[in-house]
Design a protein around this motif. Structure first.
Motif, short mmCIF file in Angstrom:
data_model
loop_
_atom_site.label_atom_id
_atom_site.label_comp_id
_atom_site.label_asym_id
_atom_site.label_seq_id
_atom_site.Cartn_x
_atom_site.Cartn_y
_atom_site.Cartn_z
N TYR A 299 0.80 -1.18 0.09
CA TYR A 299 -0.06 0.04 0.25
C TYR A 299 1.24 1.32 -0.72
N PRO A 300 1.21 2.15 -0.92
CA PRO A 300 1.61 2.72 -1.74
C PRO A 300 1.63 4.15 -0.46
N GLU A 301 0.29 4.23 -0.43
CA GLU A 301 0.44 5.36 0.69
C GLU A 301 0.02 4.87 2.32
N TRP A 302 0.88 3.82 2.93
CA TRP A 302 1.16 4.04 3.76
C TRP A 302 2.19 4.23 4.58
N ASP A 303 2.05 4.81 5.99
CA ASP A 303 2.87 5.85 6.30
C ASP A 303 3.53 5.64 7.81
N LYS B 145 -2.63 -4.28 1.62
CA LYS B 145 -3.60 -4.01 1.27
C LYS B 145 -4.59 -4.58 0.62
#
Length: 212
Positions: free
Chosen positions: A132-136, A149
């Motif tokens: 999930y590239p938006e993972w922070d 995800k």
């Protein structure tokens, strides 16, 4: 001594899998590697693994790591209960072959080209776990947020990892059914070519074989 072949195995590691072949109690000096021709310029290399013993399982400290944030699971889950309380002696009675690497994108592509197989993720309504590239971050002090995800429209062809999916990479986003289909194809192919003794098959390894 000519080794006795008893089975071939394809190993599973999370979303990755690779290949292996049981030979009997021993391996000769010449039985260190074996190259399987998949056709279309693709090959699969197997490495001879001798029979032997090892300590299987995890210590309490290792389990604490595996069920913690670094291991990818929340503490208190039932992720590792089958391993027992302490490592125990396990005997692998037959020598076997194991893939030098996980099955690659190129090797899996060869299977798909030869059979027209459609993976579970590519079927109508299919989804697969991807990064999930938006993972922070894990946000571990308040909750556990993991960088994975379930997503539709992604598959082994396009696993959502933001860079070209080269043939030398391990294939990901494949299901248990997909891996079994690859094994069945390889079994049938090698049997028809006369390179696989009757009654043997490529398959996923046991937990003990993989850990060994």
């Amino acid at each position: 001594m000519t080794p006795r072949y008893s089975s071939i195995r394809i190993g599973l590691a999370g979303l990755l899998f690779c290949a292996a072949l049981t030979t009997g109690p021993s391996l000769t000096a010449a039985d260190k590697t074996k190259l399987v021709d998949l056709g279309g310029g693709a090959t699969l290399e197997l490495v001879g693994i001798p029979a032997g013993e090892f300590m299987m399982g995890s210590t309490p400290a290792e389990k604490a790591w595996a069920t913690g944030i670094e291991g990818g699971a929340q503490p208190g889950t039932s992720r590792e209960p089958f391993e027992g309380e302490q490592p125990r002696l396990m005997r692998v009675k037959d020598a076997f072959w194991m893939g030098r690497t996980e099955v690659s994108v190129g090797q899996f592509r060869r299977f798909v080209e030869a059979t027209g197989f459609v993976t579970d993720a590519e079927k109508p309504g299919g989804e697969t776990q991807v990064f999930y590239p938006e993972w922070d971050g894990y946000h571990w002090t308040t909750k556990a947020v993991h960088p994975w995800k379930s997503m539709a429209g992604k598959s082994w062809r396009a696993p959502n990892w933001g860079f070209p999916n080269l043939d030398v990479y391990p294939v990901v986003c494949v299901s248990y059914n997909d891996m079994k289909a690859f094994c069945n194809w390889l079994t049938e192919k090698e049997s028809k070519a006369g390179r696989l003794p009757e009654g043997l098959e490529y398959r996923l390894p046991t937990e003990a074989e993989w850990e060994y």
